[in-house]
Each structure stands twice: as C-alpha cells, then as structure tokens.
Design an enzyme around this catalytic site. Sequence first.
Site: not given
Length: 469
Positions: A292, A332, A284, A297
């Site tokens: 983390n 695209k 962090s 995530e």
Amino acid sequence: MKAQREKAKPVSRAALAKAADRRLVALSVSIQDDAALFDEDIRGSRAHVAMLAAQGIVPRAAARRIDAGLRRVRAEFAAGKIRFDEKLEDVHTHVERRLGELVGADAGYLHAGRSRNDQVALDERLFIVGACDRCDASLAGLQRALVAQARRHERTLLPGYTHLQRAQPVTLAHHLLAFVEMLWRDRQRLLEVRRRAAVSPLGAGALAGTTLPIDRWRTARALGFAEVTRNSLDAVSDRDGAIELSFAVALSAMHLSRLGEEVVLWSTREFGFLVLDDAFATGSSLMPQKKNPDAGELARGRASRALGDLVTLLSLPKNLPLSYNRDLQEDKRPLLEGPKALCLTLDALAGLVETARFQPERMREALGGGETLATDAAEYLVEKGVRFREAHEAVGAAAAFATRAGRPLSSLTPEEWRRFHPAFGKDVLRCFDPVRSLSRRELPGGPGPRRVRRELERWEAALGMRRKR
Ligand code: ARG
C-alpha cells in the site's frame, strides 16, 4: 529543593482572595502544548536579562546567575526532566518557577519590564522563524529527490493528463519538474513569512510598554531580529505571523496532497507507472498480497489537518477587542503542530520519490495509438494556413471515424485523412511520432527535451546538486 517545590504557588494571584477553582485550572492549563516553546522562551529570557543588566536595571552578578540558571532549565526541559504542574499554566511560568528553584530569590529580577503577553508574542515569532527554516530545508530535500528522478527520466514519455484523461505527451522529467516549481513557490512564501516575523515585540509589555529604561534594539539584535514592533497594543494582540505561516504550510500541504494522489494512482495495477520501494510501502494486517502507498495517502490526509489548522488560527483573533485576550492561547496546537507535520510529510515523500521505480514501458503504452497527438494534426493544418477552428473540426471528425472503426488514430492513411480536409498531405503521419512532437515544443515553459534539460540544469545549480555523470 523538594520542599520548596511542594510549596510552589500558582501563577500570581496577587489581587485575588481565593485559590483558583480546579475546574478553572483544568481549562486554563496550556503547558501540554506550549512546552514545545521552551527553547524560544529561554532564548528570549536570556536576551532580556542581558539587556536588563546592560541597562543597569538588574545587578550584573544576578543576571549572570539567572543566565546560568536558564541554561540549566533549558537542558532539563530538553531532557524531559521538568515536571508539569497545571497550576503553573504555561511554559513561561514553568521556566520562571524552575529558575527560582535553581537560583533562589534573584530569579525574581528577570521579569522586570516584561509581561507574558510580549513574551509569548516573542516566543511565537522565534518559533515561526525556525519553523520557516526547517520547512525550507525539507522542501529543498523533496525538490532534490524530484530533480534527481527527473534527470533519470529525461526521455521517458507518458501522457500528460487533463480531467484525468490522456491529453498530450510529455516527459516524466517535465511532469516531475511541475512539482519542483510548486515547492519553489512554497519556499518563497515561507521566506516572506519569515521576514515579516523577524521583528521583536519585546518591550511591548502587557500592552503599554514599561516605565523602565529598557533597550528594545539590544534584545532585538541579540535575537537576530533587525527590527522592533512599532505599536505595543498591536505587538501583543497580533497573530498575523502564525496565520501566515499556517497558510504557507497549508498551501504546501495541498501541493503535497496532489503529489500524494499521483503516487496512489500511479502505484495501482491499473496505472502501473510506479513501483514503490518496499521501505516506503506498507502491508495489510489481513490481506497478505497488499502493498500500500500509505505515505501518499497520509500526504492527502495531513493536508486536511493543515487546512483545519489555518481555519482555527484565522478565526481566533476574529472579533477580538484589542489587545491581548486569552483566546489567543488556543493558537499553540495548530501553530506548533502544523509545520512539524509538513516536514514529516516532506521527508517521507522525499524518500519515497528517491527510491521509487518509475515504469517507462507502462507509460509508453498509455500513450496509446496517437489519440494524444490529435492536436498536433490540427496544428499541422494551421501551418498550412487553415483556420484553427476548421482544423479542429476536421481532426475531430477523423478521430470520431477512427473510434467508430475501432482503429487507433495513428493508423489512418493519408487518403483517409484527406477525406476530412483537402490540406492533409502524406506527411501528416509524421504528427504521430511523440518524440518528434515533443522536440517541436521547445517554447519557454514547454516540455521540449532541450528546454527541460536546461530547466534541470538550472534546478541542479539552484539546489546545489552535483551531477554524477
Ligand atoms: N499562555 C498564554 C498564551 O499563550 C501566555 C500569555 C498569558 N497572558 C495572560 N495575560 N494571561 O497566550
């Protein structure tokens, strides 16, 4: 050559009396997205010009010069040396224009019997085939990482969950192999997508073919396609392949979001089932203690993008009249970006899984005091001839009693069990051994360790993994 480039005219406006307004140009330009198709585009052009020469439609010497020029344009694109000019709209015109600068007027032979409409349809089909192969390789990579961890944790017990509540014991190997199954189906789907995409649309022209004596089979074969499209209108307006690929990608991304979610959950202090390797964790910017699980995530987040891409692609051809319409150019970004994002996610998760340290102790603790074996106690009664509903009720009452008394279910004595059903004998206590429970679940698809061992061996063979023993 410089002077020539400055004089470069925009995409042909042969029938138009004025130059395009800059606002129209700004809206129509797509090179920022479709430049990624340069390799597919040039492969298609090389096959096309070789066929034109073989059919006597263009002089062989010109075809040779064009081919050499195309190879050079490809190298320049790969090296990022092609200067984008928004008046040239898309990758097809950029390639053709640069070819003109390199080989002169003979470049003008190339586009005979072809339109940008069948050209872009071909480029996309070539892209889809390549994207399927790349995704397949990355899917296999994550499968291998999962199987390798599963092999290390054949005997690691943890609760399997339903409703995110502890349900019944399984092994970590069985849990990880669940994801291997999902990824296998993803690979099968991609294979189908690939097969349907590998059909050459070249020769469909703008929408109605050509009067020139082209050989569609020749270009198809040169590009590794075993078939040619059978209706020119369909060939230039169909985007099924892009949609199917996007669906396969979205479904796989959804699977990865579930794996990602478990990585996130399991790496919390609260669960503690998993310790991420530092190389696959982030810190962090503010809180010094943080570690983390960003890869997990992002796997969830990327899945949202994949769903968006699918909706974009599905809605583009919706309500369009036949055949080609410029709306289709908007395919695209979702088409080209989706598979790339999937591969990035797969590769990162493979590294994460490979290096993760699972925590058997914590998993074992989570098995608790026998609550996850309540079903086994009910099945114990069934084996004694009791109706399952009656057995279910008796064990339910015993579990409620244990909870009220603040005791683990496994601590009930045979006498206490008998209060809830006369068919309970002393040996009911054996139900509360999770290892024994698993060893009795050797049915096909079950978590029994011998069954899982066979599955592991099957996967190791299917994935070409050599076992270090
Ligand atoms: N850039 C265009 C696309 O991707 C190529 C086809 C253009 N055709 C046309 N008739 N303007 O759709």
